[in-house]
Write a protein that holds these residues in place. Structure first.
Motif, mmCIF file in Angstrom:
data_model
loop_
_atom_site.group_PDB
_atom_site.id
_atom_site.type_symbol
_atom_site.label_atom_id
_atom_site.label_comp_id
_atom_site.label_asym_id
_atom_site.label_seq_id
_atom_site.Cartn_x
_atom_site.Cartn_y
_atom_site.Cartn_z
ATOM 1 N N SER A 188 -12.685 -24.481 -4.552
ATOM 2 C CA SER A 188 -11.384 -23.955 -4.140
ATOM 3 C C SER A 188 -10.346 -24.339 -5.185
ATOM 4 C CB SER A 188 -10.992 -24.504 -2.768
ATOM 5 O OG SER A 188 -10.884 -25.917 -2.818
ATOM 6 N N PHE A 189 -9.265 -23.595 -5.197
ATOM 7 C CA PHE A 189 -8.158 -23.827 -6.116
ATOM 8 C C PHE A 189 -6.910 -24.125 -5.293
ATOM 9 C CE2 PHE A 189 -11.157 -21.398 -8.544
ATOM 10 C CZ PHE A 189 -11.029 -21.853 -9.843
ATOM 11 N N PRO A 190 -6.460 -25.383 -5.263
ATOM 12 C CA PRO A 190 -5.283 -25.716 -4.454
ATOM 13 C C PRO A 190 -4.034 -24.915 -4.822
ATOM 14 C CG PRO A 190 -6.419 -27.703 -5.144
ATOM 15 C CD PRO A 190 -7.068 -26.557 -5.870
ATOM 16 N N ASP A 191 -3.885 -24.538 -6.080
ATOM 17 C CA ASP A 191 -2.709 -23.775 -6.496
ATOM 18 C C ASP A 191 -2.786 -22.300 -6.118
ATOM 19 O OD1 ASP A 191 -1.302 -25.898 -7.715
ATOM 20 O OD2 ASP A 191 -2.507 -25.700 -9.539
ATOM 21 N N LEU A 192 -3.972 -21.847 -5.718
ATOM 22 C CA LEU A 192 -4.169 -20.429 -5.413
ATOM 23 C C LEU A 192 -4.885 -20.283 -4.079
ATOM 24 C CD1 LEU A 192 -5.329 -19.612 -9.013
ATOM 25 C CD2 LEU A 192 -3.194 -18.824 -8.002
ATOM 26 N N PRO A 250 1.359 -18.672 -10.090
ATOM 27 C CA PRO A 250 1.940 -20.022 -10.065
ATOM 28 C C PRO A 250 1.512 -20.848 -11.271
ATOM 29 C CG PRO A 250 0.105 -19.893 -8.550
ATOM 30 C CD PRO A 250 0.315 -18.500 -9.089
ATOM 31 N N GLU A 251 2.374 -21.759 -11.661
ATOM 32 C CA GLU A 251 2.025 -22.719 -12.703
ATOM 33 C C GLU A 251 1.022 -23.711 -12.120
ATOM 34 O OE1 GLU A 251 2.928 -22.915 -15.969
ATOM 35 O OE2 GLU A 251 3.790 -20.931 -15.613
ATOM 36 N N ILE A 295 -2.209 -32.819 -7.001
ATOM 37 C CA ILE A 295 -3.308 -32.304 -6.183
ATOM 38 C C ILE A 295 -4.019 -33.423 -5.432
ATOM 39 C CG2 ILE A 295 -5.609 -31.226 -6.313
ATOM 40 C CD1 ILE A 295 -4.360 -29.278 -8.333
ATOM 41 N N MET A 296 -4.232 -34.544 -6.082
ATOM 42 C CA MET A 296 -4.961 -35.642 -5.454
ATOM 43 C C MET A 296 -4.118 -36.447 -4.471
ATOM 44 S SD MET A 296 -7.955 -35.306 -6.032
ATOM 45 C CE MET A 296 -9.106 -34.487 -7.064
ATOM 46 N N ILE A 310 -6.820 -26.502 -11.793
ATOM 47 C CA ILE A 310 -7.737 -27.480 -11.228
ATOM 48 C C ILE A 310 -8.493 -26.834 -10.076
ATOM 49 C CG2 ILE A 310 -7.920 -29.662 -9.971
ATOM 50 C CD1 ILE A 310 -5.521 -30.624 -11.665
ATOM 51 N N ALA A 311 -9.816 -26.884 -10.186
ATOM 52 C CA ALA A 311 -10.691 -26.424 -9.107
ATOM 53 C C ALA A 311 -11.291 -27.659 -8.459
ATOM 54 C CB ALA A 311 -11.796 -25.538 -9.655
ATOM 55 N N LEU A 312 -11.435 -27.614 -7.158
ATOM 56 C CA LEU A 312 -12.065 -28.709 -6.428
ATOM 57 C C LEU A 312 -13.452 -28.268 -5.982
ATOM 58 C CD1 LEU A 312 -9.043 -29.874 -4.266
ATOM 59 C CD2 LEU A 312 -9.872 -30.848 -6.416
ATOM 60 N N ILE A 313 -14.451 -29.045 -6.394
ATOM 61 C CA ILE A 313 -15.839 -28.742 -6.025
ATOM 62 C C ILE A 313 -16.259 -29.740 -4.958
ATOM 63 C CG2 ILE A 313 -18.223 -28.575 -6.811
ATOM 64 C CD1 ILE A 313 -17.155 -27.844 -9.567
ATOM 65 N N HIS A 314 -16.775 -29.207 -3.865
ATOM 66 C CA HIS A 314 -17.200 -30.061 -2.752
ATOM 67 C C HIS A 314 -18.554 -29.589 -2.257
ATOM 68 C CE1 HIS A 314 -15.530 -26.648 -0.524
ATOM 69 N NE2 HIS A 314 -14.532 -26.755 -1.354
ATOM 70 N N LYS A 315 -19.294 -30.503 -1.663
ATOM 71 C CA LYS A 315 -20.621 -30.148 -1.160
ATOM 72 C C LYS A 315 -20.881 -30.892 0.138
ATOM 73 C CE LYS A 315 -25.403 -29.425 -2.357
ATOM 74 N NZ LYS A 315 -25.727 -29.108 -1.011
#
Length: 131
Positions: free
Chosen positions: A19-23, A59-60, A67-68, A5-10
């Motif tokens: 960003s990638f919360p797992d990485l 990581p898995e 994440i949320m 899961i990638a998080l896209i923000h603006k």
């Protein structure tokens, strides 16, 4: 490989950040949403390649629910980004660069969460794709 899961923000005055919360440290950006998504796949592949090169465990992926749960993640849009299907074998090379260029590469890479090698690979891929 799994999908992360990638998080896209603006923010109003910036590009689309990813960003990638797992990485932690795996971040990128794009001027458009499509560019941000494309850069996300590239950043993920390079980040995982660097982890493998450094002997780190991959990581898995976490679930969207996990994440949320984090409040700071709720203002972003979550997208799935497939990880690389087959990790590329890293090959050590020896190159010569002007010292000032090397310092500039290192500063840029650090600001964008990349290794020196990852940054050089990303730049080379962009040039080849543009050709």
């Amino acid at each position: 490989m799994a999908e992360y899961i990638a998080l896209i923000h603006k923010d109003a005055e910036s590009d689309f950040g990813v960003s990638f919360p797992d990485l932690p440290g795996c971040v990128t950006a794009g001027a458009t949403l499509d560019e941000a998504r494309a850069m996300a796949a590239e950043a993920l592949a390079l980040h995982i390649e660097g982890m493998i090169e450094d002997g780190e465990a991959i990581p898995e992926p976490s679930s969207l629910t996990v994440i949320m749960k984090e409040r700071e993640n709720r203002d972003a849009v979550a997208v799935l980004v497939p990880g690389p299907t087959k990790p590329a074998r890293a090959v050590r090379v020896n190159i010569t660069l002007p010292e000032d260029a090397l310092h500039a590469i290192d500063r840029y890479a650090e600001r964008h969460g990349l290794s020196r090698s990852g940054m050089i690979v990303a730049a080379a891929k962009r040039m080849m794709d543009a050709a």
